[in-house]
Scaffold this motif. Structure first.
Motif, mmCIF file in Angstrom:
data_model
loop_
_atom_site.group_PDB
_atom_site.id
_atom_site.type_symbol
_atom_site.label_atom_id
_atom_site.label_comp_id
_atom_site.label_asym_id
_atom_site.label_seq_id
_atom_site.Cartn_x
_atom_site.Cartn_y
_atom_site.Cartn_z
ATOM 1 N N GLN A 134 0.761 -1.322 -0.044
ATOM 2 C CA GLN A 134 -0.178 0.018 0.073
ATOM 3 C C GLN A 134 0.974 1.176 -0.145
ATOM 4 O OE1 GLN A 134 -3.248 -0.369 -0.342
ATOM 5 N NE2 GLN A 134 -2.898 -2.575 -0.275
ATOM 6 N N TRP A 135 2.033 1.148 0.205
ATOM 7 C CA TRP A 135 2.979 2.361 0.561
ATOM 8 C C TRP A 135 3.263 2.845 -0.857
ATOM 9 C CZ3 TRP A 135 6.793 -0.241 4.487
ATOM 10 C CH2 TRP A 135 6.117 -0.581 5.597
ATOM 11 N N PRO A 136 3.553 3.951 -1.248
ATOM 12 C CA PRO A 136 3.806 4.527 -2.634
ATOM 13 C C PRO A 136 5.176 4.211 -2.811
ATOM 14 C CG PRO A 136 3.668 6.357 -1.072
ATOM 15 C CD PRO A 136 3.380 5.144 -0.304
ATOM 16 N N TRP A 137 5.850 2.947 -2.953
ATOM 17 C CA TRP A 137 7.102 2.624 -3.265
ATOM 18 C C TRP A 137 7.279 2.861 -4.668
ATOM 19 C CZ3 TRP A 137 9.413 -1.865 -0.114
ATOM 20 C CH2 TRP A 137 9.674 -1.795 1.059
ATOM 21 N N THR A 138 6.336 2.303 -5.540
ATOM 22 C CA THR A 138 6.629 2.053 -6.869
ATOM 23 C C THR A 138 6.022 3.193 -7.923
ATOM 24 O OG1 THR A 138 6.163 0.622 -8.707
ATOM 25 C CG2 THR A 138 4.612 0.831 -7.201
ATOM 26 N N ARG A 139 6.750 3.191 -8.963
ATOM 27 C CA ARG A 139 6.257 4.071 -10.066
ATOM 28 C C ARG A 139 5.846 3.451 -11.161
ATOM 29 N NH1 ARG A 139 9.533 9.678 -10.495
ATOM 30 N NH2 ARG A 139 7.633 9.923 -11.710
ATOM 31 N N LEU A 140 5.611 2.034 -11.133
ATOM 32 C CA LEU A 140 5.509 1.051 -12.010
ATOM 33 C C LEU A 140 4.240 1.531 -12.933
ATOM 34 C CD1 LEU A 140 5.749 -2.573 -10.811
ATOM 35 C CD2 LEU A 140 7.137 -1.213 -12.257
ATOM 36 N N MET A 141 3.290 2.172 -12.734
ATOM 37 C CA MET A 141 2.192 2.524 -13.741
ATOM 38 C C MET A 141 2.624 3.616 -14.586
ATOM 39 S SD MET A 141 0.521 0.274 -12.965
ATOM 40 C CE MET A 141 -0.902 0.407 -14.280
ATOM 41 N N ASP A 142 3.760 4.202 -14.267
ATOM 42 C CA ASP A 142 3.851 5.392 -15.114
ATOM 43 C C ASP A 142 5.324 5.007 -15.943
ATOM 44 O OD1 ASP A 142 2.242 6.815 -13.566
ATOM 45 O OD2 ASP A 142 3.782 7.966 -12.253
ATOM 46 N N VAL A 143 5.153 5.451 -17.107
ATOM 47 C CA VAL A 143 6.420 5.225 -17.931
ATOM 48 C C VAL A 143 7.293 6.613 -18.257
ATOM 49 C CG1 VAL A 143 7.304 4.143 -19.990
ATOM 50 C CG2 VAL A 143 5.143 3.581 -19.219
ATOM 51 N N PRO A 144 8.447 6.593 -17.731
ATOM 52 C CA PRO A 144 9.306 7.918 -18.205
ATOM 53 C C PRO A 144 9.201 8.150 -19.641
ATOM 54 C CG PRO A 144 10.863 6.002 -17.555
ATOM 55 C CD PRO A 144 9.567 5.750 -17.214
ATOM 56 N N GLU A 145 9.094 9.521 -19.969
ATOM 57 C CA GLU A 145 9.142 9.792 -21.536
ATOM 58 C C GLU A 145 10.377 9.437 -22.075
ATOM 59 O OE1 GLU A 145 7.978 13.433 -24.046
ATOM 60 O OE2 GLU A 145 7.862 13.664 -22.059
ATOM 61 N N PHE A 146 10.624 8.661 -23.201
ATOM 62 C CA PHE A 146 11.840 8.344 -23.730
ATOM 63 C C PHE A 146 12.563 9.415 -24.549
ATOM 64 C CE2 PHE A 146 14.264 4.289 -24.811
ATOM 65 C CZ PHE A 146 13.860 3.660 -23.449
ATOM 66 N N ASP A 163 15.255 12.187 -25.743
ATOM 67 C CA ASP A 163 16.763 12.049 -26.352
ATOM 68 C C ASP A 163 17.749 12.252 -24.937
ATOM 69 O OD1 ASP A 163 15.955 11.835 -28.832
ATOM 70 O OD2 ASP A 163 16.576 13.763 -29.425
ATOM 71 N N ASP A 164 17.164 13.318 -23.942
ATOM 72 C CA ASP A 164 18.058 13.355 -22.935
ATOM 73 C C ASP A 164 17.912 12.041 -22.162
ATOM 74 O OD1 ASP A 164 18.618 15.745 -23.563
ATOM 75 O OD2 ASP A 164 16.975 16.721 -22.028
ATOM 76 N N LEU A 165 16.925 11.369 -21.873
ATOM 77 C CA LEU A 165 16.971 10.352 -21.119
ATOM 78 C C LEU A 165 17.918 9.053 -21.727
ATOM 79 C CD1 LEU A 165 16.111 8.614 -18.676
ATOM 80 C CD2 LEU A 165 14.031 7.601 -19.878
ATOM 81 N N VAL A 166 17.908 8.993 -22.999
ATOM 82 C CA VAL A 166 18.592 8.105 -23.795
ATOM 83 C C VAL A 166 19.963 8.444 -23.742
ATOM 84 C CG1 VAL A 166 19.244 7.123 -26.111
ATOM 85 C CG2 VAL A 166 16.882 7.445 -25.449
ATOM 86 N N GLU A 167 20.481 9.493 -23.601
ATOM 87 C CA GLU A 167 21.688 10.057 -23.691
ATOM 88 C C GLU A 167 22.299 9.509 -22.200
ATOM 89 O OE1 GLU A 167 24.807 11.111 -24.825
ATOM 90 O OE2 GLU A 167 23.431 10.373 -26.466
ATOM 91 N N LEU A 168 21.238 9.987 -21.157
ATOM 92 C CA LEU A 168 21.976 9.906 -19.851
ATOM 93 C C LEU A 168 22.157 8.263 -19.491
ATOM 94 C CD1 LEU A 168 22.043 11.135 -16.753
ATOM 95 C CD2 LEU A 168 19.441 10.315 -16.565
ATOM 96 N N ILE A 169 21.197 7.446 -19.857
ATOM 97 C CA ILE A 169 21.518 5.825 -19.730
ATOM 98 C C ILE A 169 22.569 5.543 -20.667
ATOM 99 C CG2 ILE A 169 20.249 3.581 -20.324
ATOM 100 C CD1 ILE A 169 17.857 5.034 -19.001
ATOM 101 N N ALA A 170 22.777 5.851 -22.028
ATOM 102 C CA ALA A 170 23.735 5.470 -22.794
ATOM 103 C C ALA A 170 24.986 5.999 -22.295
ATOM 104 C CB ALA A 170 23.273 5.722 -24.127
ATOM 105 N N GLY A 171 25.155 7.215 -21.917
ATOM 106 C CA GLY A 171 26.346 7.879 -21.399
ATOM 107 C C GLY A 171 26.920 6.977 -19.936
ATOM 108 N N GLN A 172 25.989 6.847 -19.054
ATOM 109 C CA GLN A 172 26.413 5.999 -17.995
ATOM 110 C C GLN A 172 26.704 4.416 -18.202
ATOM 111 O OE1 GLN A 172 23.222 6.174 -14.963
ATOM 112 N NE2 GLN A 172 23.345 8.524 -14.540
ATOM 113 N N SER A 173 26.048 3.892 -19.100
ATOM 114 C CA SER A 173 26.622 2.727 -19.691
ATOM 115 C C SER A 173 27.564 2.625 -20.261
ATOM 116 C CB SER A 173 25.463 2.061 -20.637
ATOM 117 O OG SER A 173 25.790 0.968 -21.133
ATOM 118 N N ASP A 174 28.276 3.459 -21.187
ATOM 119 C CA ASP A 174 29.649 3.781 -21.667
ATOM 120 C C ASP A 174 30.554 3.884 -20.553
ATOM 121 O OD1 ASP A 174 28.450 3.734 -24.265
ATOM 122 O OD2 ASP A 174 28.800 5.684 -24.491
ATOM 123 N N ALA A 175 30.279 4.837 -19.596
ATOM 124 C CA ALA A 175 31.230 4.848 -18.524
ATOM 125 C C ALA A 175 31.560 3.571 -17.533
ATOM 126 C CB ALA A 175 30.547 5.920 -17.411
#
Ligand code: NAD
Length: 467
Positions: free
Chosen positions: A251-263, A265-277
């Motif tokens: 019942q606690w608001p732990w999850t954000r599963l019902m929302d999807v972050p908008e995909f 370019d910034d998010l893609v860059e953020l994830i791909a950049g961290q993955s490269d590092a």
């Protein structure tokens, strides 16, 4: 008789299927319009040929032939089983089925689709009952799970698919009701969504999330899954206690599963950049090699415990065992050196040489009739003396063979001469002179073998003295 599989679409997944089928002794006919397909499948095959046989102690079946075909119709001609792994586009898959169903009316037609329901694939097909979903996991040549989703497939087709998949060492999980993305990918989707939020909100990096998985619950999941793990987490009171304790947390608001972050370019860059590092200093091929080595090591450890996926491999290993051929000298061991047998120098540890020779003498014992029943009845051979000479290195992934001769077989005395060779070039890697005595497991003292074993040993000793 060798069976034939058709692989339609030879990318990441199709290449893995082609390798697993061929390494398990099936002839494979591939169709893929990509001019690079042959090279790409060759690379998958090289990785698979190194890794898959490491899971087994028994000799692998003779590898099947891999043939590239000019059309899908040619690839399915004469095939007992067809695995479609073309890109995830419904109209493309349906078009492919229309072409191949006309030529191969009797084969099982299985799709690797991650997302489509069987009813979607079956809609409009000339024989919907021929089509079944068989959804695998990458790398197909190492991971046993395949989700088998019948939809309107005929029961006979589903049964044949199950039997083929089991025969090539897989674990078909029957998915009783069809839903988008079947069972396993629903979990992965939930975890993926949560991970995207954690990165986007700046809570954790890609590496921190990977660490949260691989140092902890990922290890639990690999051997017990979710529910058995939680049952244990409930302590002595088990699952009911666990549910009572942790249920309210939902019942606690732990999850954000019902929302999807908008995909964006910034998010893609953020994830791909961290993955490269995190991993950019390693090529994809190097990461694949690391992944395969680790999977082999984990699966072999589970095999040693007769647990989870290791139990499946142990049982499959038993089905691959064949009686020794009556060659001179006898070939008692034929196997690949697994990654967990090597030491810090990168070559097979000396203790494993001893194990290989011990396996060789056990095979010889079985060959002369001193098998499990004979031992259960209270008779066996014990090793009294072993002299091993280490002559050359052998590395993980190399195929080795042991040739064994009986140099003395008189009464309770049995002396063996083993030569371990590298299969590729015949180089002698080590020799072993082994002296054994027949014993009674009741008195724990030496005694002559039973007549049929004695006869077989004497016959071999004579043949090996002449040969
Ligand atoms: N990648 C995964 O982790 C994964 C896991 C399980 C299942 N799948 C499923 O497997 C299928 C293939 O995925 P993939 O990851 O191997 O894709 P991929 O892009 O690596 O491979 C697809 C291959 O199909 C070939 N192809 C294109 N049109 C074709 C046609 N008309 N006939 C034959 N071949 C054709 C392409 O040249 C390519 O080599 C998809 O349905 C996907 O959902 C993928």
């Amino acid at each position: 008789m060798t069976q034939t599989a058709a692989v339609i679409g030879g990318g990441v997944i199709g290449g893995g299927w082609a390798a697993r089928f061929a390494l398990m002794g099936w002839d494979v006919q591939v169709f893929d319009p990509d001019p690079e397909a042959e090279r790409k499948i060759g690379e998958v095959m090289a990785g698979a040929a190194r890794a898959l046989p490491m899971l087994y102690e028994a000799p692998m079946p003779r590898r099947g032939a891999l043939r590239f075909c000019a059309t899908p119709e040619e690839a399915v001609t004469g095939a007992d089983y067809i695995q479609e792994s073309v890109p995830e586009r419904l109209e493309l898959k349906q078009k492919v089925y229309a072409a191949i169903q006309a030529v191969a009316p009797d084969a099982v037609l299985a799709s690797s689709t991650s997302g489509f329901k069987p009813s979607e694939l079956q809609a409009g097909a000339v024989r919907p009952g021929q089509i079944v979903v068989a959804h695998p996991f990458n790398p197909v040549y190492l991971l046993p799970l395949v989700e088998l989703v019948p939809g309107a497939a005929e029961p006979g087709v589903v049964e044949r698919a199950r039997s083929v998949l089991t025969g090539i060492g897989m674990f078909p999980l029957h998915v009783r009701a069809e839903i988008d993305a079947h069972i396993a990918d629903r979990f992965l989707e939930a975890v993926w969504r949560e991970a995207l939020w954690l990165v986007k909100d700046g809570i954790a990096t890609t590496e921190e999330i990977d660490n949260a998985i691989r140092y902890g619950f990922g290890l639990r999941w690999a051997q017990m899954g979710l529910f058995e793990t939680y049952r244990v987490a409930g302590g002595e009171a088990g699952m009911r206690h666990f549910m009572a304790q942790f249920g309210p947390a939902l019942q606690w608001p732990w999850t954000r599963l019902m929302d999807v972050p908008e995909f964006t370019d910034d998010l893609v860059e953020l994830i791909a950049g961290q993955s490269d590092a995190q991993s950019g200093h390693l090529s994809i091929r190097a990461l694949e090699r690391l992944r395969d080595n680790n999977l082999v090591a984990i699966l072999r450890a589970l095999k040693g415990q007769n647990a989870a996926a290791g139990k499946l491999i142990l049982d499959h290993d038993a089905t691959l065992r064949r009686p020794l051929e009556d060659s001179l000298p006898l070939v008692t061991v034929r196997r690949i050196v697994p990654v967990d047998w090597t030491d810090v120098n990168g070559h097979m540890n000396e203790g494993r040489y001893g194990q290989v020779f011990s396996d060789a003498s056990e095979e010889l014992m079985f060959h002369v009739g001193a098998d499990r029943d004979y031992i259960a009845a209270g008779n066996s051979y014990f090793t009294v003396e072993t002299t091993i000479r280490y002559l050359a290195e052998t590395l993980a992934g190399e195929e080795i063979e042991v040739e064994t001769r009986v140099t003395l077989g008189e009464g309770k005395k049995l002396r063996l001469w083993h030569e371990m060779k590298r299969a590729a070039d015949g180089t002698v890697l080590a020799t072993c002179d082994q002296f054994m005595l027949h014993v009674s497991l009741e008195t724990r003292r030496s005694c002559p073998p039973l007549a049929h074993v004695q006869d077989a040993v004497e016959q071999l000793a004579r043949a090996h003295a002449d040969g």
